[in-house]
Design a protein around this motif. Sequence first.
Motif, PDB file in Angstrom:
ATOM      1  N   LYS A 191       7.781  -6.973  -3.966  1.00  0.00           N
ATOM      2  CA  LYS A 191       6.918  -6.232  -4.664  1.00  0.00           C
ATOM      3  C   LYS A 191       7.724  -5.613  -6.054  1.00  0.00           C
ATOM      4  O   LYS A 191       6.915  -5.577  -6.882  1.00  0.00           O
ATOM      5  CB  LYS A 191       6.542  -5.031  -3.653  1.00  0.00           C
ATOM      6  CG  LYS A 191       5.277  -5.429  -2.660  1.00  0.00           C
ATOM      7  CD  LYS A 191       4.927  -4.587  -1.687  1.00  0.00           C
ATOM      8  CE  LYS A 191       3.959  -4.884  -0.937  1.00  0.00           C
ATOM      9  NZ  LYS A 191       3.341  -3.860   0.103  1.00  0.00           N
ATOM     10  N   GLU A 200       9.941  -7.190   1.858  1.00  0.00           N
ATOM     11  CA  GLU A 200       8.602  -6.842   1.480  1.00  0.00           C
ATOM     12  C   GLU A 200       8.835  -5.950   0.247  1.00  0.00           C
ATOM     13  O   GLU A 200       8.165  -6.270  -0.683  1.00  0.00           O
ATOM     14  CB  GLU A 200       7.445  -6.144   2.598  1.00  0.00           C
ATOM     15  CG  GLU A 200       6.192  -5.903   1.968  1.00  0.00           C
ATOM     16  CD  GLU A 200       5.431  -5.723   3.377  1.00  0.00           C
ATOM     17  OE1 GLU A 200       4.271  -5.373   2.657  1.00  0.00           O
ATOM     18  OE2 GLU A 200       5.708  -5.766   4.303  1.00  0.00           O
ATOM     19  N   TYR A 226       8.243  -8.204  -8.394  1.00  0.00           N
ATOM     20  CA  TYR A 226       7.155  -8.507  -9.320  1.00  0.00           C
ATOM     21  C   TYR A 226       6.622  -7.348 -10.217  1.00  0.00           C
ATOM     22  O   TYR A 226       6.308  -7.612 -11.339  1.00  0.00           O
ATOM     23  CB  TYR A 226       5.973  -8.641  -8.104  1.00  0.00           C
ATOM     24  CG  TYR A 226       4.660  -9.133  -8.888  1.00  0.00           C
ATOM     25  CD1 TYR A 226       4.529 -10.486  -9.382  1.00  0.00           C
ATOM     26  CD2 TYR A 226       3.541  -8.263  -8.962  1.00  0.00           C
ATOM     27  CE1 TYR A 226       3.145 -10.753  -9.811  1.00  0.00           C
ATOM     28  CE2 TYR A 226       2.413  -8.391  -9.427  1.00  0.00           C
ATOM     29  CZ  TYR A 226       2.095  -9.906  -9.848  1.00  0.00           C
ATOM     30  OH  TYR A 226       0.955 -10.151 -10.379  1.00  0.00           O
ATOM     31  N   ASP A 227       6.963  -6.260  -9.750  1.00  0.00           N
ATOM     32  CA  ASP A 227       6.316  -5.020 -10.606  1.00  0.00           C
ATOM     33  C   ASP A 227       7.301  -4.991 -11.830  1.00  0.00           C
ATOM     34  O   ASP A 227       6.733  -4.495 -13.026  1.00  0.00           O
ATOM     35  CB  ASP A 227       6.677  -3.585  -9.974  1.00  0.00           C
ATOM     36  CG  ASP A 227       5.551  -3.412  -8.766  1.00  0.00           C
ATOM     37  OD1 ASP A 227       4.572  -4.372  -8.943  1.00  0.00           O
ATOM     38  OD2 ASP A 227       5.743  -2.626  -7.917  1.00  0.00           O
ATOM     39  N   THR A 265       4.404 -12.206   1.183  1.00  0.00           N
ATOM     40  CA  THR A 265       4.460 -10.900   0.358  1.00  0.00           C
ATOM     41  C   THR A 265       4.110 -11.463  -1.194  1.00  0.00           C
ATOM     42  O   THR A 265       3.545 -10.669  -1.879  1.00  0.00           O
ATOM     43  CB  THR A 265       5.922 -10.087   0.156  1.00  0.00           C
ATOM     44  OG1 THR A 265       6.150  -9.758   1.478  1.00  0.00           O
ATOM     45  CG2 THR A 265       5.690  -8.793  -0.461  1.00  0.00           C
ATOM     46  N   VAL A 288       1.109 -10.034  -3.557  1.00  0.00           N
ATOM     47  CA  VAL A 288       1.196  -9.465  -5.125  1.00  0.00           C
ATOM     48  C   VAL A 288       0.514 -10.349  -6.073  1.00  0.00           C
ATOM     49  O   VAL A 288       0.281  -9.697  -7.195  1.00  0.00           O
ATOM     50  CB  VAL A 288       2.404  -9.007  -5.280  1.00  0.00           C
ATOM     51  CG1 VAL A 288       2.896  -8.053  -4.478  1.00  0.00           C
ATOM     52  CG2 VAL A 288       3.484 -10.096  -5.663  1.00  0.00           C
TER      53      VAL A 288
END
Length: 612
Positions: free
Chosen positions: A103, A99, A106-107, A131, A135
């Motif tokens: 994230k 997870e 993606y960030d 997950t 997002v």
Amino acid sequence: MRKIEITDVSLRDGIQSLLATRVRTEDMLDIVEILDKCGFYSLEVWGGATFDVCLRFLKEDPWERLRKFKERAKNTKLEMLLRGQNLVGYRHYPDDVVEAFVKKAYDNGIEVFRIFDALNDTRNLRKAIETAKKVGAIVKGVLSYTISPVHTVEYYVEIARQLVDMGIDIISIKDQAGILSPKVSYELVKALKSEFPKYPVHLHTQTSANLAEMAQLKGIEAGADMIDTAFYSLSSQTSHPAGEIMIYVLREFGYQVDVDEKLYQKAGDLFVQVRKKYKKFDVLPPYPDVGVLLHQIPGGMITNFISQLREQGMEEKLPDVLEEVVRVREDLGYPPLVTPTSQIVGSQAFLNVLHGERYKVVTKEVKDYVKGLYGRPPAPIKEEVLRKVLGDEEPLYHIRPADLLEPELERIREEAIKAGAKSEEDVLSYALFPLVAKEFFEWREKGEPYVPELEEKEEKRENIPVEFVITVHGEQYHVQIAGRGEPTQDGRTFFIRLDGRLEEVLLKPVRELSPTEVVSGDLSSLGTEVKPKRSKPVALGDVASPISGKIVNIKVKPGDEVKEGDVLFVVEAMKMENEVHSPISGVVEEVLAQVGETVNPDEVVVRIKPKT
């Protein structure tokens, strides 16, 4: 006119397939800017082996690479290849790590996740898909394609149904070995579009056997909406179809393709010179690998396989290993050969050939695979292999493997910070590759420049005589080297012509010079005694590594009592961990190596005094 979308994979799968992923970020930044203006659906630039190689070989932060790519790709979505519960590593990670990784990816710039499991066990995809959707990312749910008695069109339609139920956006066929035929491509895409008419079908197929262009055309004819290509200077061999050519052909057939082929070619032109820089890793022959239809090893794995066999001094054994891959894959229930199963099957095949006996030495990963810790094999594992690998006492697991794992991110964080982690991304790097990340952090802290080993050094080399005259006590002999046999314990047989007469002689080296000493002319050690770093095993309790590799764990210390079969240390080779077990019961007298050191066969690592 039906529109066909294209994802360019040059800077991830292209470099992984053809250049062992060794291309540095600085050599790709200008190309990213050009590709960003071409009009692609997405650019696949991260994931796969890039994460590991950045840390392990290039001394680069993979997260920093992603951020730099994102800065230059202002118009096009960035895509990554994610190995489900394996992320970008070679084992299952707990849900909290999965997870957090998704994230952070993606960030840092990833908008499209192409998520697969090597066994097509969709239980291993659930957390990553869940997950990524949370997002706000786009998810390509992957069918890992392979050929076997159990991998039918109906099988793949059922896997696709499970993925659709998990909420994916795109159905992706992943033909990593380039073995998808035009006929099967048409039938599979037709079946998927019939069952799931609202879902785009994406076709990823590689050119290892020169089937990919035909498979893409027939797949598009059957309804496929998206394909993967590479620019021409990173296409073909075990890579992907040249995008410039596919755009031309698709438009000729009346499809709409909104990619600027002239800009695309400009990116390819730029990489022509870059590729020359990495010629050391450009090891593939210029013709198709028709053998891939039998052994099914993907392109990225083949280039790494060649390099790793060369490191072990066994490059000539590649045909034997490829034949053994076929047998091991059948033994283990026909897993698709994609990371990590390609490494699991490939390294076990290598060990079987190395030791001349099947499953005499078994990697930790093979044991875990057989136990069910990687997921559900496509077909049952052969019973005799189960017994040989595990014996009668080892348990088998039939649940989702990650359900056996405790959360570990919080526990690892403090350990990672002590090792040199400075950000949450560093902590995740450490969670995935502890030893490799620690070495990278230490190098980074020193601030020393890293000079990559790119090209073979141009050294002055003396010719090696194969025909010569020797004079002994005034007598001359005309000698020709006619050939050599295989090495044995007693030495190596050579065939020479002595004054025209063929003779068989046995050469047993007592001491050898390294290639570096020969090239440099440094013969200062001649006539002196050269002692090896570690002694050769002579007694039953002298334990050596079965393979050249790096020690990643030592389980014992002097004074410890051990039983026969206990794990003494773990050696990493070919990206797989090999547990070395005690051959006897006794007490550890000496440990002659440390974690991080490279050891070779026939070097004592642990010395055990047997119980009397």
